[in-house]
Design an enzyme around this catalytic site. Structure first.
Site, PDB file in Angstrom:
ATOM      1  CB  CYS A   1      -1.163  -0.055   1.137  1.00  0.00           C
ATOM      2  SG  CYS A   1      -2.166   1.437   1.512  1.00  0.00           S
TER       3      CYS A   1
ATOM      4  CD  GLU B   1      -0.792  -6.786  -2.333  1.00  0.00           C
ATOM      5  OE1 GLU B   1      -1.811  -7.311  -1.836  1.00  0.00           O
ATOM      6  OE2 GLU B   1       0.313  -6.877  -1.215  1.00  0.00           O
TER       7      GLU B   1
END
Length: 545
Positions: free
Chosen positions: A408, A442
């Site tokens: 993140c 990700e």
């Protein structure tokens, strides 16, 4: 008197009748109905989690009790208060007890809950809550879905929704036809014509507004203030305005889905603004702060320890005694005023949880809030004489099987469009180089995250091409030198039209025009360009968890 303690059909449960017989032997008839009533209510409360029997003489299925189980007699329906406790005034008054036996009163209580949402009103003055910006719903309860706020009518929203659906269907057909022609990198004739049309539509977007239109816009602003969206016609091209309207409708639809799923209520439990240091920030998305804080609408957050509070007074008292001036953990990078701290989610759990809750206010796809122990957080700060102020952060798994170097990533809104996002991305790839690994973020990436990564990958590839002196170039060599995943390299080369399939081979084209354009921008930025200096990193890869 015995009939008052039984069901409406004169029947009663065997357990209750046995207790009544024991009571009859020791108490007078005058006290018996009252004691029986209270005993049965307390029994129902104590056994509410168990299965109960139904009265066999009933033809219709009785309404459910607050516990979700079917009641065994009408007397059980009296347990209907919000705290699931029996009202003594009902037990004492025989008239009220008899009225409780009428089942016609029960559905009305449930219907009140079913129509509760329709009592909500849109906060826009003069709005009747009918229609929706997306054109797909009959009602709205928040400004984000209000046609009146966006200077539209409900019918206009429906017409725009129909037009958007047609365009989406056409684009899907086009994508399906292009899927089988991925080897042809050159744009088709239809794509070329469309690009020319867009360029033509955008020619007049920088021309100034006529004086009458300016006066009209100012009058609209003065009469409605912040209760209406400013008039946007003729400020930019019709093409760009339509793109903006599509984005508004899509965001409104996403909020409506969250409301239907129960993740946010009709505009009441969403934090609108936060006071963070010397900034007041408008939030973008819902974050699962505790309800007692979320319903306030405005949150006060300590910019150093990230503790959240309810009022300015509490924040002022907290700041007077807060000893934190920088994030916890180890400082692994410092150059000038910029520092990066490595924070272990296992050692500093509360801080990392507060950081995730804060980040969710500005990220749509974030799902990690509380399970922070398997992650490391790299927090970037900018220092002055008051302390180290949070610029942004990224998190990564301690042990990632897919070699993700970022889980993140966020740049705080007050530091956006200043180059800090690329610095965070560059720092994540610097760590991958030290680890001698190839990394990738990700998925899914947020909209702003995807834009930032594509811009970073483009810059890395063009810099590599500028410095490359050989004749044959290898994607594997680019990946090893830059630590960028080969898949990301190929997708970037395709978007730059630098990859061509010819005679059974993929060729990388060195487009000098793009390289010269990048070099000109680099020269224009000069020494103020924010970059990561590898020599300022003091970090060794962690050994396991």
């Amino acid at each position: 008197l015995v009939h008052l303690g039984s069901g409406s059909d004169g029947t009663e449960d065997s357990d209750s009748s046995a207790e009544r017989e024991q009571t009859n032997s020791s108490e007078s008839d005058g006290n018996m109905p009252k004691r029986t009533r209270l005993t049965r209510a307390s029994l129902r409360l104590s056994q509410s989690s168990q299965d109960v029997k139904r009265v066999g003489d009933h033809d219709e299925s009785p309404p459910l009790t607050p516990t979700g189980n079917a009641p065994s007699s009408e007397s059980e329906l009296d347990i209907s208060s919000p705290n699931a406790s029996h009202d003594e005034s009902v037990a004492k008054d025989p008239a009220l007890r008899d009225s409780d036996k009428d089942l016609s009163h029960r559905p009305k209580r449930r219907r009140c809950h079913e129509t509760y949402n329709f009592n909500m009103k849109c906060p826009t003055p003069g709005c009747n809550s009918l229609g929706h910006l997306t054109g797909k719903h009959e009602r709205h309860f928040a400004v984000s879905g209000c046609p009146l706020y966006h200077n539209l009518s409900a019918d206009e929203c429906k017409v725009k929704a129909t037009t958007r659906e047609k365009h989406e269907e056409e684009s899907k057909v086009q994508e399906e036809s292009n899927r089988h022609a991925t080897r042809h990198q050159a744009p088709t004739s239809k794509q070329t014509r469309y690009k020319e049309q867009v360029t033509e539509m955008r020619k007049g977007r920088n021309s100034g507004l006529p004086k009458e239109q300016k006066e009209k816009y100012m009058e609209h602003r003065q009469s409605h203030g912040n209760t209406r969206e400013p008039l946007l016609e003729n400020i930019t091209s019709e093409y760009d305005l339509e793109l903006f309207r599509k984005a508004q409708a899509r965001a409104s639809e996403d909020l409506e889905k969250l409301r239907i799923q129960g993740q946010i209520t009709e505009g009441s439990n969403m934090i609108k603004t936060i006071l963070f240091g010397r900034y007041e920030l408008d939030t973008w998305y819902h974050s699962p702060y505790p309800e007692e804080y979320a319903r306030l609408g405005r949150l006060y957050v300590c910019e150093f320890c990230l503790k959240y509070m309810k009022s300015q007074t509490i924040l002022r008292r907290h700041m007077a005694k807060c000893v934190w001036k920088h994030p916890p953990g180890d400082e692994v990078y410092r150059k000038g005023a910029i520092s990066v701290f490595e924070v272990d989610g296992k050692k500093n759990k509360i801080y990392c949880q507060n950081l995730c809750l804060l980040a969710k206010l500005f990220l749509d796809h974030k799902t990690l809030y509380y399970d922070v122990e398997p992650f490391l957080f790299y927090v970037m700060t900018e220092a002055d004489n008051t302390g180290c102020h949070l610029v942004g952060y990224f998190s990564k798994e301690k042990n990632s099987f897919l070699n993700y170097n970022v889980s993140c990533i966020l740049t705080m809104p007050q530091y956006m469009r200043q180059g800090f996002g690329k610095m965070l991305i560059d720092f994540s790839y610097l760590l991958s180089k030290v680890e001698e690994k190839v990394g990738s973020p990700e998925r899914p990436l947020s909209d702003l995250g995807l834009i930032s990564y594509r811009s970073y990958w483009k810059e890395v590839l063009l810099r590599y091409m500028y410095n490359f002196q050989g004749k044959e170039i290898s994607i594997k060599e680019i990946s090893q030198e830059t630590a960028v995943n080969p898949v990301d390299i190929v997708s970037t080369l395709q978007s730059l039209q630098m990859l061509k399939y010819w005679k059974g081979k993929h060729l990388v084209l060195k487009r000098q025009d793009l390289i010269d354009e990048w070099k000109a921008k680099e020269t224009k930025r000069g020494s103020n360009n924010k970059t990561i200096d590898p020599s300022s990193l003091k970090w060794t890869p962690p050994k396991g968890t």
